[in-house]
Design an enzyme around this catalytic site. Structure first.
Site: not given
Ligand SMILES: [Zn+2]
Length: 146
Positions: A57, A102
């Site tokens: 990500e 993330c």
């Molecule tokens: Zn991550």
């Protein structure tokens, strides 16, 4: 945009094949949907110094940022699992969700775009869609610094 979801999920699965994950053997791909229709992908990039590993990500978001497209991100799909010999991940039964770091990075993108980003988490039989606010409730974001 929902018509593009199968394409977005396929892009995440394809990106997972490019993961550099010699230590965990766990391949992850992420695919960002942009306003323009373009898809930006990322794959996890591990490091012998484990703390320096980059998630898929994060790689995708950094790629979009370096291309000046950070403000066009409207959704993300994430797919992954333990890699098979052909480097394609064996997608798990449970949906793959972004790690805490993330989620925080996605929060920055969400606030930049004033959008509660849909996070499509792929599993063996399909996907589950969460809103970022469900994955990171009561989040700290840019507004906290004002
Ligand atoms: Zn991550």
């Amino acid at each position: 945009m929902s018509g593009n979801l199968p394409r977005l999920i396929k892009a995440a699965k394809d990106a997972a094949k490019n993961a550099y994950a010699p230590y965990s053997g766990y391949h992850v791909g992420a695919a960002l949907q942009l306003d323009s229709g373009q898809i930006v992908t990322g794959a996890n990039f591990e490091n012998a110094s484990f703390g320096m590993t980059l998630c898929a990500e994060t790689v995708a978001i950094a790629k979009a940022n370096s291309d000046g497209q950070l403000n066009q991100i409207t959704a993300i799909a994430i797919a992954g699992g333990p890699a098979k010999f052909d480097m394609s991940p064996d997608i798990g039964v449970d949906p793959i969700t972004p790690c805490g770091r993330c989620r925080q990075i996605l929060k920055e993108v969400a606030d930049l775009n004033a959008l509660d980003i849909p996070v499509h988490c792929v599993h063996a039989k399909g996907h589950v869609t969460y809103l970022l606010s469900e994955l990171l409730p009561h989040a700290f974001g840019p507004a906290n610094l004002e």
